[in-house]
Design an enzyme around this catalytic site. Structure first.
Site, PDB file in Angstrom:
ATOM      1  N   LYS A   1     -41.206 -82.997 -51.281  1.00  0.00           N
ATOM      2  CA  LYS A   1     -40.114 -82.172 -50.356  1.00  0.00           C
ATOM      3  C   LYS A   1     -40.997 -80.913 -49.820  1.00  0.00           C
ATOM      4  CE  LYS A   1     -36.774 -83.259 -54.085  1.00  0.00           C
ATOM      5  NZ  LYS A   1     -36.367 -82.804 -55.598  1.00  0.00           N
TER       6      LYS A   1
ATOM      7  N   LYS B   1     -39.903 -90.212 -58.853  1.00  0.00           N
ATOM      8  CA  LYS B   1     -38.586 -90.330 -58.428  1.00  0.00           C
ATOM      9  C   LYS B   1     -37.838 -90.962 -59.679  1.00  0.00           C
ATOM     10  CE  LYS B   1     -35.776 -92.311 -54.845  1.00  0.00           C
ATOM     11  NZ  LYS B   1     -34.817 -93.265 -55.521  1.00  0.00           N
TER      12      LYS B   1
ATOM     13  N   GLU C   1     -31.300 -86.043 -62.569  1.00  0.00           N
ATOM     14  CA  GLU C   1     -31.125 -87.492 -62.817  1.00  0.00           C
ATOM     15  C   GLU C   1     -30.859 -87.613 -64.131  1.00  0.00           C
ATOM     16  OE1 GLU C   1     -31.307 -88.993 -60.007  1.00  0.00           O
ATOM     17  OE2 GLU C   1     -31.740 -90.942 -60.212  1.00  0.00           O
TER      18      GLU C   1
ATOM     19  N   ASP D   1       3.621 -70.071 -71.999  1.00  0.00           N
ATOM     20  CA  ASP D   1       3.222 -71.577 -71.800  1.00  0.00           C
ATOM     21  C   ASP D   1       4.108 -72.137 -70.832  1.00  0.00           C
ATOM     22  OD1 ASP D   1       2.440 -72.578 -75.601  1.00  0.00           O
ATOM     23  OD2 ASP D   1       1.373 -71.150 -74.191  1.00  0.00           O
TER      24      ASP D   1
ATOM     25  N   SER E   1     -28.714 -88.620 -50.130  1.00  0.00           N
ATOM     26  CA  SER E   1     -29.663 -89.493 -50.769  1.00  0.00           C
ATOM     27  C   SER E   1     -31.015 -89.193 -49.842  1.00  0.00           C
ATOM     28  CB  SER E   1     -29.350 -90.972 -50.367  1.00  0.00           C
ATOM     29  OG  SER E   1     -28.741 -91.208 -49.267  1.00  0.00           O
TER      30      SER E   1
ATOM     31  N   CYS F   1     -19.051-123.247 -38.251  1.00  0.00           N
ATOM     32  CA  CYS F   1     -18.593-122.546 -39.195  1.00  0.00           C
ATOM     33  C   CYS F   1     -18.381-123.466 -40.478  1.00  0.00           C
ATOM     34  CB  CYS F   1     -17.577-121.597 -39.024  1.00  0.00           C
ATOM     35  SG  CYS F   1     -17.066-120.495 -40.296  1.00  0.00           S
TER      36      CYS F   1
ATOM     37  N   CYS G   1     -20.034-117.228 -36.032  1.00  0.00           N
ATOM     38  CA  CYS G   1     -18.642-118.276 -36.072  1.00  0.00           C
ATOM     39  C   CYS G   1     -17.796-117.913 -34.747  1.00  0.00           C
ATOM     40  CB  CYS G   1     -18.171-118.026 -37.201  1.00  0.00           C
ATOM     41  SG  CYS G   1     -16.311-118.530 -37.149  1.00  0.00           S
TER      42      CYS G   1
ATOM     43  N   LYS H   1     -41.472 -95.126 -52.242  1.00  0.00           N
ATOM     44  CA  LYS H   1     -41.367 -96.024 -53.040  1.00  0.00           C
ATOM     45  C   LYS H   1     -42.616 -96.678 -53.548  1.00  0.00           C
ATOM     46  CE  LYS H   1     -37.242 -96.704 -54.079  1.00  0.00           C
ATOM     47  NZ  LYS H   1     -35.894 -97.180 -53.431  1.00  0.00           N
TER      48      LYS H   1
ATOM     49  N   CYS I   1     -14.465-122.505 -41.428  1.00  0.00           N
ATOM     50  CA  CYS I   1     -13.236-122.747 -40.406  1.00  0.00           C
ATOM     51  C   CYS I   1     -13.617-123.772 -39.577  1.00  0.00           C
ATOM     52  CB  CYS I   1     -12.713-121.503 -39.715  1.00  0.00           C
ATOM     53  SG  CYS I   1     -13.679-121.012 -38.288  1.00  0.00           S
TER      54      CYS I   1
HETATM   55  S1  IVH Z   1     -34.156 -85.038 -54.470  1.00  0.00           S
HETATM   56  C1  IVH Z   1     -31.359 -83.801 -50.920  1.00  0.00           C
HETATM   57  N1  IVH Z   1     -35.599 -85.664 -56.263  1.00  0.00           N
HETATM   58  O1  IVH Z   1     -33.019 -90.581 -55.637  1.00  0.00           O
HETATM   59  C2  IVH Z   1     -32.136 -84.583 -51.917  1.00  0.00           C
HETATM   60  N2  IVH Z   1     -33.815 -87.227 -55.838  1.00  0.00           N
HETATM   61  O2  IVH Z   1     -32.734 -92.121 -53.325  1.00  0.00           O
HETATM   62  C3  IVH Z   1     -31.767 -84.940 -53.246  1.00  0.00           C
HETATM   63  N3  IVH Z   1     -33.771 -89.261 -57.234  1.00  0.00           N
HETATM   64  O3  IVH Z   1     -29.685 -89.752 -54.748  1.00  0.00           O
HETATM   65  C4  IVH Z   1     -32.549 -85.900 -53.945  1.00  0.00           C
HETATM   66  N4  IVH Z   1     -35.540 -88.837 -58.568  1.00  0.00           N
HETATM   67  O4  IVH Z   1     -30.336 -89.843 -57.545  1.00  0.00           O
HETATM   68  C5  IVH Z   1     -34.213 -86.114 -55.618  1.00  0.00           C
HETATM   69  N5  IVH Z   1     -37.012 -85.876 -58.070  1.00  0.00           N
HETATM   70  C6  IVH Z   1     -35.974 -86.389 -57.327  1.00  0.00           C
HETATM   71  C7  IVH Z   1     -35.227 -87.672 -57.538  1.00  0.00           C
HETATM   72  C8  IVH Z   1     -34.352 -87.945 -56.871  1.00  0.00           C
HETATM   73  C9  IVH Z   1     -34.473 -89.589 -58.567  1.00  0.00           C
HETATM   74  C10 IVH Z   1     -32.735 -90.071 -56.942  1.00  0.00           C
HETATM   75  C11 IVH Z   1     -31.293 -89.322 -56.348  1.00  0.00           C
HETATM   76  C12 IVH Z   1     -30.938 -89.471 -55.331  1.00  0.00           C
HETATM   77  C13 IVH Z   1     -31.891 -90.916 -54.928  1.00  0.00           C
HETATM   78  C14 IVH Z   1     -32.078 -91.066 -53.442  1.00  0.00           C
END
Ligand code: IVH
Length: 707
Positions: A300, A128, A184, A43, A92, A429, A447, A324, A432
């Protein structure tokens, strides 16, 4: 038992090697103790190794390993979550909002890969999920770590909490030895309603939406609270793997499902944009009946070898796109317009609204962009909203898309109160009193107070301590505001942060005795500041808050100049529009004239320059790594591509060269090491010849990089 070198004498390489050794020895000891019931260390020896590991990590926080022994469950630090460096960054996604952008995405990928319009190209399309991403690490089939995304590089260790989520298997059979599953965490609508009802019965705070509830529940220090809140998990990707899961995205998702993960049943293989859009429409139609929040559809590229070739931009993959759903709208009263002064002096009008719910979130502030926007004009002077201006008291439409700041989109003139006056945008401004001017071609009034403007100074400090910059724990926006106004221990510029502990020690009115502070929080703050005296070059450049220099530009600059001294002397010697330092700066791919001018100006303005010098005097700046592999034959070389390439597209050639550590420049100069000229090369090849720069053809290039 431990190495003999005192921790304070270790250099970076020795520290890195010893941390690796300690991780291995402690993991073996854990394994022997927990799984084989046959301890290999006493330990006391075990504790000595753990202590040594913690001391080295405290001195070299950036060397902390993803599999650090101090992150192992059971060793949770008492306060907050420990940090985890992701072995592969969590990225992201790029966003798109309409069909045209989907067609562009497909066209861009084909161009990059050199595929014709009719060559087959499959994509997966899946919902998503509107939750928060989580990375789960399995070793030998056992869940060993769960980490939130954090800033993509470093997240929080939430292993104990993740173990309470029913959708997350503790053990996998038949999985690769090392497997990081990404997906997620979310909360279903019904569970969210029930949680809020329980919270409100108990007089506790309720959550604005399921995503906040999921985040708040996962980030509980007490795992028994997480366990009492029903979270769920969909797997959609992976990080580090010791063996591939499949050849395709779809195959990999099916493999994850077979291993016991929940994967989204609406994931579908699509052949080209038309099918992708059809699936998007189908998902959008079912959105309200899914029982959980989604905010779009993710596409993808299905073939994983193509994903590999496409690679990444600085924070997003080229092979994926988030489509989106359209923004959500609501109407409410604009009570008044306020002006906020930002870090670069920009005067930004903000609408204070009668609170209204937009897509489940209560909105009481929205952006009005700039004075033209309020007046009903765009930057070129053309009408927007049919030329309708926006006035205080107006009935306005608020628009919100995902996480972005809500904006005022439209105005209903039939409800305009009598006597409402056009909004007079201030010419001084509000913070200030300095003159606020609008330069030609700039949509924004700024400013002119510079560092004497308290609003600019505070915003710069907030930027300085923010996540991608110095990220000092315990010193956030709120504390910066407090210290800025503090009479005894003021922080008026970044350098003051690094003299705080010393000034506190000499002061009779100590921080620990202030409201909201105590012995522990003050000590922790001083330690967090101390830890940041050593800072990577890219973070420092970003932290300076120079206009137009964002995180990825800072990274680009750091990887080009490599050291602070080189960067600083280049900026000092550069003259706008003139001379080799300037040429060199704008030849960096990704640095335009506007950014270059802003950088050079910052280093030539006396007040700003002195403030930078005072700061850097307190710091040890860690040099940057050149891009990509360091031991490749083209590492550190500046390469220019010109003419037509036949074996790969220009974009792919550039990305490959960068991955091998080369800098790719857009124009030929004395600093160019190599020109790759295809058929039809013109003036650049000629200039290379004049300057005596080595020029090769595409085949010679491919041979050189071993492709
Ligand atoms: S793929 C390298 N697939 O969206 C790519 N992301 O806006 C990795 N998200 O950070 C992400 N559903 O948190 C992927 N079916 C999905 C998803 C997803 C939600 C989120 C994830 C990512 C964010 C980006």
């Amino acid at each position: 038992m431990t190495s003999d070198i005192p921790v304070e004498k270790l250099n970076v390489d020795e520290a890195r090697a010893e941390l690796a050794d300690l991780a291995r020895r402690l993991a073996e000891a854990d394994d022997a103790y927990h799984r084989k019931d046959a301890p290999v260390l006493s330990d006391a020896d075990y504790d000595a190794l753990k202590r040594r590991n913690a001391e080295i990590e405290a001195r070299f926080p950036d060397l902390k390993r993803a599999d650090s022994p101090s992150e192992k469950v059971g060793a949770e630090p008492a306060e907050g979550f420990s940090k985890v460096r992701h072995a592969r960054r969590m990225l992201s996604l790029e966003n798109a909002f309409d069909g045209e952008e989907i067609a562009d995405f497909d066209a861009r990928i084909r161009r990059y890969l050199g595929l014709t319009e009719d060559a087959g190209l499959l994509y997966t399309a899946e919902p998503k999920i509107d939750g928060l991403s989580l990375s789960l690490r399995y070793e030998g089939g056992d869940l060993v770590q769960a980490a939130t995304r954090g800033d993509g590089e470093v997240g929080e260790n939430v292993t104990a909490n993740a173990r309470t989520i029913a959708d997350i298997p503790e053990r996998l059979t038949g999985a690769p030895d090392i497997l990081e599953v990404r997906g997620e965490v979310y909360m279903a609508h019904a569970d969210f309603e029930a949680l809020n009802a329980r919270q409100s019965d108990a007089g506790a705070k309720t959550f604005a939406n399921p995503r906040n509830a999921a985040a708040g529940s996962l980030r509980q220090l007490d795992p028994s609270i997480t366990a009492a809140r029903p979270l769920r998990f969909f797997a959609y990707g992976w990080g580090v793997l010791s063996a591939p899961l499949a050849d395709t995205q779809m195959g990999a998702i099916e493999r994850l499902a077979a291993l016991g993960f929940q994967t989204n049943p609406l994931t579908k293989l699509c052949n080209g944009p038309e099918e992708m859009l059809a699936h998007y429409a189908g998902i959008e139609q079912r959105r309200a009946t899914l029982g959980y929040d989604i905010d779009g559809v993710v596409y993808k590229v299905d073939d994983l070898s193509l994903q590999d070739r496409l690679g990444f931009r600085s924070t997003t993959p080229r092979w994926a796109l988030a489509h989106k759903f359209p923004a959500e709208l609501a109407w409410t009263r604009l009570e008044r317009i306020e002006i906020q002064v930002g870090r670069t002096g920009a005067l930004s009008p903000v609408a204070r609204l009668t609170p209204v719910t937009v897509g489940g979130v209560v909105v009481s502030n929205a952006t009005l962009h700039n004075e033209d926007y309020i007046a009903g004009r765009d930057a070129k002077g053309s009408e927007i909203r049919g030329g309708k201006d926006i006035r205080e008291g107006d009935w306005v439409q608020v628009y919100r898309a995902g996480d972005v700041i809500p904006k005022v989109a439209d105005v209903d003139l039939s409800k305009r109160p009598e006597g409402a006056q056009p909004y007079a945008f201030p010419a001084t401004c509000p913070e200030c009193g300095s003159e606020a001017i609008r330069e030609e071609g700039d949509a924004v009034r700024r400013c002119t107070g510079g560092l004497i403007c308290p609003a600019q100074a505070v915003e710069r400090l907030k930027h300085f301590v923010s996540r991608g910059a110095f990220d000092i724990e315990g010193l956030g926006a709120k504390q910066v505001e407090m210290f800025y106004r503090d009479e005894v221990l003021p922080i008026r510029e970044p350098a003051d942060i690094f003299t705080l502990a010393e000034r506190d020690a000499q002061s009779v009115s100590k921080l620990k005795n202030r409201d909201g502070w105590g012995e522990k929080s003050a000590t922790n703050l001083f330690a967090a500041i101390e830890a940041r005296r050593t800072i990577p070059l890219d973070r420092l450049i970003f932290a300076l808050g120079i206009r137009h220099v964002g995180e990825s530009a800072a990274d680009l600059l750091a990887r080009n100049y490599l050291t602070w001294d080189a960067f600083e002397s280049a900026m000092t010697n550069a003259q706008v529009d003139d001379g080799p330092e300037w040429e060199n700066l704008i030849s960096i791919d990704g640095v335009g004239k506007v950014m270059a001018e802003s950088l050079v100006t910052a280093f030539h303005q006396t007040a700003e320059r002195n403030s930078i010098d005072r700061l850097v005097a307190h710091l040890t700046v860690e040099p940057a790594q050149p891009r990509g592999q360091v031991d490749s034959p083209v590492a550190g070389k500046t390469v220019v591509f010109t003419g037509t390439l036949e074996k790969m597209t220009r974009a792919e050639a550039k990305a490959r060269a960068e991955a091998l550590g080369a800098k790719v420049a857009g124009s030929v100069s004395k600093k160019t090491d190599l020109v790759v000229a295809g058929p039809g090369a013109g003036s650049k090849a000629k200039k290379a010849q004049d300057l005596g720069v080595e020029t090769i053809d595409e085949d010679a290039w491919l041979a050189l990089i071993g492709a």
